[in-house]
Design a protein around this motif. Structure first.
Motif, short mmCIF file in Angstrom:
data_model
loop_
_atom_site.label_atom_id
_atom_site.label_comp_id
_atom_site.label_asym_id
_atom_site.label_seq_id
_atom_site.Cartn_x
_atom_site.Cartn_y
_atom_site.Cartn_z
N GLY A 129 -0.91 -4.35 -6.19
CA GLY A 129 -0.84 -3.75 -4.86
C GLY A 129 -0.77 -2.24 -4.92
O GLY A 129 -1.55 -1.53 -4.28
N THR A 130 0.17 -1.72 -5.71
CA THR A 130 0.32 -0.28 -5.84
C THR A 130 -0.89 0.34 -6.52
O THR A 130 -1.36 1.41 -6.12
N GLY A 131 -1.40 -0.34 -7.54
CA GLY A 131 -2.59 0.16 -8.23
C GLY A 131 -3.74 0.37 -7.25
O GLY A 131 -4.43 1.39 -7.28
N ARG A 132 -3.93 -0.58 -6.34
CA ARG A 132 -5.01 -0.47 -5.37
C ARG A 132 -4.76 0.66 -4.38
O ARG A 132 -5.68 1.40 -4.03
N VAL A 133 -3.52 0.79 -3.91
CA VAL A 133 -3.22 1.85 -2.94
C VAL A 133 -3.59 3.21 -3.53
O VAL A 133 -4.28 4.01 -2.90
N ILE A 134 -3.17 3.44 -4.77
CA ILE A 134 -3.44 4.73 -5.40
C ILE A 134 -4.92 4.89 -5.71
O ILE A 134 -5.51 5.96 -5.50
N HIS A 135 -5.54 3.84 -6.20
CA HIS A 135 -6.96 3.88 -6.55
C HIS A 135 -7.80 4.24 -5.33
O HIS A 135 -8.69 5.10 -5.39
N LEU A 136 -7.52 3.59 -4.21
CA LEU A 136 -8.34 3.81 -3.02
C LEU A 136 -8.03 5.16 -2.37
O LEU A 136 -8.90 5.76 -1.73
N PHE A 137 -6.81 5.68 -2.55
CA PHE A 137 -6.49 7.02 -2.08
C PHE A 137 -7.34 8.05 -2.82
O PHE A 137 -8.02 8.89 -2.22
N PHE A 138 -7.32 7.98 -4.17
CA PHE A 138 -8.07 8.96 -4.95
C PHE A 138 -9.58 8.72 -4.86
O PHE A 138 -10.35 9.64 -5.10
N ASP B 32 8.05 6.17 -11.04
CA ASP B 32 9.01 6.35 -9.96
C ASP B 32 8.34 6.84 -8.70
O ASP B 32 8.71 6.46 -7.59
N LEU B 33 7.33 7.72 -8.87
CA LEU B 33 6.66 8.27 -7.71
C LEU B 33 5.85 7.23 -6.96
O LEU B 33 5.47 7.45 -5.82
N THR B 34 5.54 6.13 -7.64
CA THR B 34 4.64 5.17 -7.01
C THR B 34 5.35 3.90 -6.55
O THR B 34 4.70 2.98 -6.09
N ASN B 35 6.68 3.88 -6.65
CA ASN B 35 7.36 2.66 -6.19
C ASN B 35 7.37 2.61 -4.67
O ASN B 35 7.18 3.61 -3.99
N GLU B 36 7.55 1.39 -4.15
CA GLU B 36 7.22 1.14 -2.75
C GLU B 36 8.03 1.93 -1.74
O GLU B 36 7.62 2.09 -0.61
N ASN B 42 3.83 6.02 0.45
CA ASN B 42 3.56 5.82 1.87
C ASN B 42 2.45 6.75 2.35
O ASN B 42 1.60 6.36 3.14
N PHE B 43 2.45 7.97 1.84
CA PHE B 43 1.40 8.92 2.19
C PHE B 43 0.04 8.42 1.70
O PHE B 43 -0.96 8.45 2.42
N MET B 44 0.00 7.92 0.48
CA MET B 44 -1.26 7.46 -0.09
C MET B 44 -1.77 6.20 0.62
O MET B 44 -2.98 6.00 0.73
N ARG B 253 4.49 -7.38 0.26
CA ARG B 253 4.73 -7.14 -1.16
C ARG B 253 3.83 -6.04 -1.72
O ARG B 253 3.57 -5.99 -2.91
N GLY B 254 3.33 -5.14 -0.83
CA GLY B 254 2.66 -3.94 -1.31
C GLY B 254 1.15 -3.90 -1.17
O GLY B 254 0.53 -2.90 -1.53
N TYR B 255 0.54 -4.96 -0.64
CA TYR B 255 -0.90 -4.94 -0.47
C TYR B 255 -1.25 -4.41 0.93
O TYR B 255 -0.43 -4.41 1.83
#
Lengths: 284, 261
Positions: A129-138, B32-36, B42-44, B253-255
């Protein structure tokens, strides 16, 4: 002065001994800012891309993934034997033991069962989930940067700096030899191998990364139905996206090596401030 | 002529710099910068609002996801996630062949309706051979037959306040109602031609592994939006008070909520 001339100013003549070259203004602010935006974006795109790949570390060709049949081209995984677990990478059916890096990393007592190891992904733990958020942002940053650079370079003539002429191409064999022998000439313009490499990266690889990425988007498929036709299916697009990533990684490694071979201080100065010290007699 | 010693050292420095740049990925600081909870993440996440907006702008309301000929079906549809809910109420219904299955469609509607499977099967249906794209990266082509959700929308008549459709599922991941799978879609997707409540797959009754008795198909988004084991459907003006408020089980859960990409 035209926009082109003002952004590629005539070299400053400095009072230096003849054995030292001249400082020339080599890259415009548009080239420099976009270069660093790409560097940052590609770092995060790569590391989160590997995180995303880890969620299903198998690549296929065609429209779909073969579970009931085999259309696999690449697979990274782990296999257990005699109480030990080892990592493998299989390419077109040829299996290689990659324990320690791909498939299995970590230590023997605490093995990490991942395709790409934790030091290569962002986040380092499993988090699609986090990987995708960052990937799609960049991905958006990368896209806007490319569009901006294309527009600016069209206006300020930088595109012409990158396209090799026929005369340039005749120098290719000699230039290739110079590179292999690390015989560096610091010129105001790019040499022909540089032109070819940058042109391929900027006009071919970057747009193809974006296009293959979009081809994996269900909504983009409905907007641009020809995308899956061009790339031979969604799963082929995914495999190509990975292949282009490998090519860009290769470019990055050669890029860094050449920067160090050519003198990193001078090279970094030119891509940060724009000013570049040419070899004696080459500052035109 | 071979590279002289100075150049060789520079090359090795370059290689070291290049590879260590990659290893920065393992840096815990970046984790740490990328935890939920972090404001940076949230910005990204706002980038997905741009994706939603631009894709909706470019996507005509009627543009279809690709449909395939029957030769494209080369395998059973892959079953992923929960494939056999253990919850007692579901097991009872399944053992009875879903004869006692009742689907409430209500919320912000003028005419709430309770359907049984027979009534759902009598609604105007659509059969489509489409490619299911999972967020994990794989794809699988299958044929789906189901009630056009646009017909259900016509029947229940959502009020002006209704903005989303909430699908609640029997699948509680074995951990109670608070962990039940759920999903939400907007009204554009609700009335889209390819949005169906599927009851048949590859020419046979929808198997339990793939979401029996009814699962959602929303063909222009990723697979996790297509809820299986549908228990009830509610038209809502907001999903902030459902689950953890992000509009779906995986969204909590973050998606991303909009899974067009």
């Amino acid at each position: 002065m035209t926009l082109r001339e003002s952004t590629r100013s005539a070299p400053t003549i400095e009072a230096r001994p003849a054995s030292k070259g001249q400082l020339v203004y080599r890259q415009s602010v548009w080239t420099r800012v976009t270069h660093w935006l790409w560097a940052i974006s590609l770092f995060f795109l790569m590391t989160t891309g590997l995180q995303i790949f880890n969620a299903h570390p198998t690549l296929y060709v065609g429209s779909q993934s073969g579970f009931g049949f085999d259309n696999t081209v690449l697979e990274i995984g782990e296999v257990r034997q005699d109480g030990k677990v080892s990592g493998y990478t299989e390419i077109f059916g040829n299996r290689f033991d990659t324990t320690g890096v791909l498939g299995v990393s970590g230590t023997e007592t605490r093995p990490v069962l991942k395709a790409f190891p934790e030091w290569a992904t962002i986040p380092s733990s499993r988090d699609l989930g986090t990987g995708r958020v960052i990937h799609l942002f960049f991905a958006w940053i990368f896209f806007f940067t490319l569009v901006t650079w294309l527009a600016a370079s069209l206006v300020n003539g930088h595109l012409r700096d990158l396209i090799p002429s026929i005369r340039d191409l005749r120098h290719l064999p000699r230039d290739l030899l110079n590179h292999l022998r690390f015989r560096i000439h610091h010129t105001a313009g790019y040499n022909v191998l540089q032109k070819l490499t940058y042109a391929i990266v900027l006009f071919v690889l970057f747009p193809l990364m974006i296009a293959t990425g979009l081809t994996m988007s269900p909504a983009a498929n409905a907007i641009f139905p020809f995308l899956t036709e061009i790339f031979g299916g969604r799963q082929t697009a995914r495999s190509l996206h990975f292949l282009f990533m490998v090519l860009l990684m290769g470019f990055f490694i050669v890029h860094i090596i050449m920067i160090f071979a050519a003198g990193p201080i001078n090279e970094l100065r030119s891509i940060i401030t724009g000013w570049y010290k040419t070899s004696p007699g080459e500052g035109e | 002529m071979t590279p002289n010693k100075k150049t060789r050292r520079q090359i090795l420095q370059g290689l070291a710099a290049g590879t260590s740049a990659l290893a920065l990925g393992g840096c815990n600081i970046l984790d740490d910068l990328t935890n939920e909870e972090h404001w940076l993440r949230n910005f990204m996440e706002r980038a997905n609002d741009l994706t939603y907006g631009s894709q909706r702008l470019l996507l005509s309301r009627t543009a279809l996801a690709k449909e395939f000929p029957s030769e494209a079906i080369m395998q059973p549809q892959r079953a992923n996630g929960v494939i056999n809910p253990p919850e007692e109420n579901y097991r009872t219904l399944a053992d009875g062949g879903f004869a006692n299955y009742r689907l409430q469609v209500g919320g912000l509607v003028e005419n709430p309706v309770e359907y049984d499977l027979e009534r759902v099967r009598r609604l105007p249906s659509r059969t489509q051979i489409t490619r299911h794209d999972c967020v994990e990266g794989w794809s699988s082509i299958a044929q789906w037959t189901g009630a056009r959700f646009s017909e259900i929308v016509k029947e229940v008549r959502p009020t002006e306040k209704a903005k989303y459709v909430l699908f609640t599922c029997f699948d509680e991941r074995g951990r109670g109602a608070r962990n039940a799978y759920y999903e939400t879609i907007d009204l554009v997707d609700a009335i889209h031609e390819q949005t169906i409540l599927a009851y048949d797959m590859n020419g046979r009754d929808l198997p339990i592994a793939n979401g029996a008795p009814l699962r959602l198909r929303v063909e222009r988004q990723l697979g996790y939006k297509m809820a299986k084991y549908i228990r009830s459907i509610t038209f809502v003006d907001s999903f902030a008070d459902v689950g953890l408020g992000h509009g779906g089980y995986w969204e909590d859960r973050g998606y991303e909520w909009y899974a067009g990409i």
